[in-house]
Design a protein around this motif. Structure first.
Motif, PDB file in Angstrom:
ATOM      1  N   LYS A 114       0.812  -1.219   0.000  1.00  0.00           N
ATOM      2  CA  LYS A 114       0.000   0.000   0.000  1.00  0.00           C
ATOM      3  C   LYS A 114       0.843   1.265   0.000  1.00  0.00           C
ATOM      4  O   LYS A 114       1.841   1.375   0.718  1.00  0.00           O
ATOM      5  N   LEU A 115       0.419   2.233  -0.785  1.00  0.00           N
ATOM      6  CA  LEU A 115       1.035   3.556  -0.758  1.00  0.00           C
ATOM      7  C   LEU A 115       0.728   4.174   0.605  1.00  0.00           C
ATOM      8  O   LEU A 115      -0.349   3.965   1.162  1.00  0.00           O
ATOM      9  N   GLY A 116       1.679   4.910   1.123  1.00  0.00           N
ATOM     10  CA  GLY A 116       1.509   5.501   2.451  1.00  0.00           C
ATOM     11  C   GLY A 116       2.080   4.618   3.539  1.00  0.00           C
ATOM     12  O   GLY A 116       2.149   5.015   4.694  1.00  0.00           O
ATOM     13  N   LYS A 117       2.518   3.398   3.151  1.00  0.00           N
ATOM     14  CA  LYS A 117       3.089   2.478   4.131  1.00  0.00           C
ATOM     15  C   LYS A 117       4.545   2.148   3.817  1.00  0.00           C
ATOM     16  O   LYS A 117       5.151   1.292   4.445  1.00  0.00           O
ATOM     17  N   TRP A 118       5.095   2.822   2.812  1.00  0.00           N
ATOM     18  CA  TRP A 118       6.498   2.593   2.461  1.00  0.00           C
ATOM     19  C   TRP A 118       7.410   3.473   3.311  1.00  0.00           C
ATOM     20  O   TRP A 118       8.457   3.035   3.760  1.00  0.00           O
ATOM     21  N   GLY A 119       7.007   4.712   3.492  1.00  0.00           N
ATOM     22  CA  GLY A 119       7.859   5.684   4.181  1.00  0.00           C
ATOM     23  C   GLY A 119       7.669   5.650   5.684  1.00  0.00           C
ATOM     24  O   GLY A 119       7.020   4.753   6.231  1.00  0.00           O
ATOM     25  N   ASP A 120       8.249   6.647   6.373  1.00  0.00           N
ATOM     26  CA  ASP A 120       8.128   6.729   7.835  1.00  0.00           C
ATOM     27  C   ASP A 120       6.720   7.153   8.237  1.00  0.00           C
ATOM     28  O   ASP A 120       6.195   6.701   9.244  1.00  0.00           O
ATOM     29  N   ILE A 121       6.150   8.072   7.448  1.00  0.00           N
ATOM     30  CA  ILE A 121       4.828   8.619   7.769  1.00  0.00           C
ATOM     31  C   ILE A 121       4.048   8.791   6.467  1.00  0.00           C
ATOM     32  O   ILE A 121       4.623   9.147   5.436  1.00  0.00           O
ATOM     33  N   GLY A 122       2.742   8.541   6.502  1.00  0.00           N
ATOM     34  CA  GLY A 122       1.874   8.817   5.354  1.00  0.00           C
ATOM     35  C   GLY A 122       0.880   9.912   5.729  1.00  0.00           C
ATOM     36  O   GLY A 122       0.334   9.895   6.834  1.00  0.00           O
ATOM     37  N   CYS A 123       0.656  10.867   4.820  1.00  0.00           N
ATOM     38  CA  CYS A 123      -0.264  11.978   5.087  1.00  0.00           C
ATOM     39  C   CYS A 123      -1.382  11.985   4.046  1.00  0.00           C
ATOM     40  O   CYS A 123      -1.115  11.951   2.843  1.00  0.00           O
ATOM     41  N   TYR A 124      -2.628  12.040   4.526  1.00  0.00           N
ATOM     42  CA  TYR A 124      -3.803  11.970   3.643  1.00  0.00           C
ATOM     43  C   TYR A 124      -4.619  13.248   3.729  1.00  0.00           C
ATOM     44  O   TYR A 124      -4.590  13.940   4.746  1.00  0.00           O
ATOM     45  N   GLY A 158     -10.192  12.175  -2.897  1.00  0.00           N
ATOM     46  CA  GLY A 158     -10.812  10.867  -3.132  1.00  0.00           C
ATOM     47  C   GLY A 158     -11.939  10.501  -2.188  1.00  0.00           C
ATOM     48  O   GLY A 158     -12.858   9.775  -2.555  1.00  0.00           O
ATOM     49  N   MET A 159     -11.867  10.941  -0.954  1.00  0.00           N
ATOM     50  CA  MET A 159     -13.008  10.910  -0.035  1.00  0.00           C
ATOM     51  C   MET A 159     -12.872  12.139   0.849  1.00  0.00           C
ATOM     52  O   MET A 159     -11.787  12.718   0.951  1.00  0.00           O
ATOM     53  N   THR A 160     -13.971  12.566   1.462  1.00  0.00           N
ATOM     54  CA  THR A 160     -13.918  13.879   2.109  1.00  0.00           C
ATOM     55  C   THR A 160     -14.503  13.887   3.510  1.00  0.00           C
ATOM     56  O   THR A 160     -15.309  13.011   3.873  1.00  0.00           O
ATOM     57  N   THR A 161     -14.073  14.874   4.292  1.00  0.00           N
ATOM     58  CA  THR A 161     -14.731  15.197   5.558  1.00  0.00           C
ATOM     59  C   THR A 161     -15.091  16.686   5.543  1.00  0.00           C
ATOM     60  O   THR A 161     -15.216  17.308   6.587  1.00  0.00           O
ATOM     61  N   GLY A 162     -15.205  17.273   4.350  1.00  0.00           N
ATOM     62  CA  GLY A 162     -15.334  18.729   4.219  1.00  0.00           C
ATOM     63  C   GLY A 162     -13.935  19.298   4.083  1.00  0.00           C
ATOM     64  O   GLY A 162     -13.488  19.658   3.003  1.00  0.00           O
ATOM     65  N   ASP A 163     -13.233  19.374   5.195  1.00  0.00           N
ATOM     66  CA  ASP A 163     -11.785  19.562   5.236  1.00  0.00           C
ATOM     67  C   ASP A 163     -11.272  18.584   6.267  1.00  0.00           C
ATOM     68  O   ASP A 163     -11.944  18.332   7.274  1.00  0.00           O
ATOM     69  N   GLY A 164     -10.105  18.053   6.042  1.00  0.00           N
ATOM     70  CA  GLY A 164      -9.560  17.120   7.018  1.00  0.00           C
ATOM     71  C   GLY A 164      -8.313  16.444   6.494  1.00  0.00           C
ATOM     72  O   GLY A 164      -7.977  16.559   5.310  1.00  0.00           O
ATOM     73  N   GLY A 165      -7.616  15.776   7.400  1.00  0.00           N
ATOM     74  CA  GLY A 165      -6.408  15.062   7.008  1.00  0.00           C
ATOM     75  C   GLY A 165      -6.069  13.997   8.031  1.00  0.00           C
ATOM     76  O   GLY A 165      -6.671  13.943   9.114  1.00  0.00           O
ATOM     77  N   MET A 166      -5.121  13.132   7.684  1.00  0.00           N
ATOM     78  CA  MET A 166      -4.722  12.057   8.593  1.00  0.00           C
ATOM     79  C   MET A 166      -3.216  11.857   8.483  1.00  0.00           C
ATOM     80  O   MET A 166      -2.653  11.904   7.400  1.00  0.00           O
ATOM     81  N   LEU A 167      -2.628  11.657   9.647  1.00  0.00           N
ATOM     82  CA  LEU A 167      -1.178  11.441   9.764  1.00  0.00           C
ATOM     83  C   LEU A 167      -1.028  10.004  10.250  1.00  0.00           C
ATOM     84  O   LEU A 167      -1.575   9.659  11.299  1.00  0.00           O
ATOM     85  N   CYS A 168      -0.325   9.150   9.487  1.00  0.00           N
ATOM     86  CA  CYS A 168      -0.352   7.720   9.799  1.00  0.00           C
ATOM     87  C   CYS A 168       1.042   7.117   9.810  1.00  0.00           C
ATOM     88  O   CYS A 168       1.909   7.519   9.028  1.00  0.00           O
ATOM     89  N   SER A 169       1.212   6.116  10.661  1.00  0.00           N
ATOM     90  CA  SER A 169       2.499   5.428  10.692  1.00  0.00           C
ATOM     91  C   SER A 169       2.371   4.087  11.387  1.00  0.00           C
ATOM     92  O   SER A 169       1.438   3.856  12.154  1.00  0.00           O
ATOM     93  N   ASP A 170       3.334   3.222  11.113  1.00  0.00           N
ATOM     94  CA  ASP A 170       3.428   1.988  11.891  1.00  0.00           C
ATOM     95  C   ASP A 170       4.337   2.186  13.095  1.00  0.00           C
ATOM     96  O   ASP A 170       4.425   1.332  13.958  1.00  0.00           O
TER      97      ASP A 170
END
Ligand SMILES: *Cc1c(COP(=O)(O)O)cnc(C)c1O
Length: 380
Positions: free
Chosen positions: A165-175, A182-194
């Protein structure tokens, strides 16, 4: 006809989730944000996801987590939205612009290697339009040179490269969950990591430095109704939190995401089939993952020598278009930063984004293809 370029696909499911939040009268940061974060982590198999109010905020915090020394260099593609590079400036770091591969529109690996210096600290690859960057090469370069990798996944939610999956190769993925994405919350974002420990401080940083969770753990024995008001600020934070209303919309959208991605794939296939018979207008991207059921593309773009003419012709026909993007180093704000990007500058003059969203109908699509064909006959 009046065909929008992007359009969020929203309905009763979102309204029902919002209604639950109304019934609780808790609109700000709260349990719904946790719930959405957990659902996101589960869907994409992350150990940790932190909801914020934009991808711009996610990118800002992602870089801030590494506490790089002022003035160090971060490699970003020139062909991206402003936020990828403003996040670098927010952190008192310097963007270095990397040129693109003209076939895929993503960061060119040779140019990336050329632009790494002893001051480089991180790379922010952008999966342009959902087209995957060559993450195997980027990760291998980054680990050799000791650089961090933050994936800007604003254009993809669920795309893959080499099965991962894209977003899981690097240290952190930002959406991004901005309205057009591609999908919405009006405005919003997510910071993700393992790496849970790495991004944990972002929980406080998104809420002016306050982290009640950490405090609760630390002074659990003192946590009683008498000092519920107590919190500790030990880190510089921002007002970047996601709120319950946005998380409610996101919860409903996430359940529809696979369908959004599949619908867009079907539309892209029809665009590609239609373009085969149209002279002088080519698909901008290879859409190399189009037959992989899990790919996630954001935009449909074309290349043509008569780009400006196509834009004005389409505007008369009621078809919205866009240009993604003006190479950032051509913008006055970024002029002074290093990075020659001749390919981006040349290809920029030929690119045009066409309508793509999950609810684009066959009638609309055939109308667009028909007008592309007429345009080609007239001008190409
Ligand atoms: C839209 C976008 C962003 C910013 O997303 P927001 O949620 O609007 O802050 C960042 N990077 C890229 C490549 C984008 O297209």
């Amino acid at each position: 006809m009046n065909i929008r370029l992007f359009k969020p696909s929203i309905g009763n499911e979102e309204l029902e989730e919002i209604e639950k939040i109304f019934q609780q009268s808790w609109l700000g940061l709260g349990e719904k944000v946790n719930e959405f974060e957990n659902a996101w982590s589960e869907k994409f198999n992350y150990r940790s996801s932190i909801g914020v109010n934009s991808a711009t905020a996610a990118l800002h915090l992602a870089l801030a987590l590494f506490r790089f020394n002022r003035g160090k260099e971060v490699l970003v593609p020139s062909m991206t939205f402003a936020s990828t590079a403003t996040a670098v400036l927010y952190n008192n770091l310097q963007p270095v612009f990397v040129d693109i591969n003209p076939n895929t529109m993503v960061m060119d690996i040779e140019d990336l290697e050329k632009k790494i210096t002893k001051n480089s600290v991180a790379i922010i690859p952008v999966h342009y339009g959902g087209e995957p960057c060559e993450m195997d090469k980027i990760i291998s370069i980054a680990s050799t040179k000791g650089l961090k990798v933050i994936e800007d996944c604003a254009h993809t939610q669920g795309g893959k490269f080499q099965g991962r999956k894209l977003g899981k190769w690097g240290d952190i993925g930002c959406y991004s969950f901005e309205e057009k994405k591609g999908m919405t919350t009006g405005d919003g974002g997510m910071l993700c990591s393992d790496d849970k420990d790495l991004i944990e401080p972002a929980k406080a940083m998104r809420w002016v430095g306050i982290d009640k969770d950490t405090w609760k753990r630390k002074v659990d024995n003192r946590f009683s109704s008498a000092n519920h008001w107590f919190y500790e600020i030990s880190i510089l934070g921002y007002k970047y939190n996601m709120n319950n209303l946005a998380a409610a919309i996101g919860t409903a959208q996430l359940k529809k995401l696979d369908n959004f991605n599949l619908n867009k794939i079907e539309i892209i296939k029809k665009y590609l089939a239609g373009l085969k018979n149209i002279k002088g207008i080519k698909s901008l991207l290879p859409y190399s993952n189009i037959n992989d059921g899990t790919s996630s593309y954001w935009l449909f773009g074309v290349k043509t020598q008569k780009r400006d003419k196509l834009i004005s012709y389409f505007s008369q026909k009621g078809i919205s278009t866009g240009v993604h993007f003006t190479p950032l180093n051509q913008q006055p704000l970024f002029n002074k930063y290093y990075g020659d990007t001749p390919i981006s500058e040349k290809i920029y003059e030929q690119i045009c984004t066409l309508p793509l969203h999950p609810e684009l109908t066959d009638v609309e699509l055939n109308y667009i293809l028909g007008e592309l064909n007429t345009f080609s006959g007239l001008y190409l």
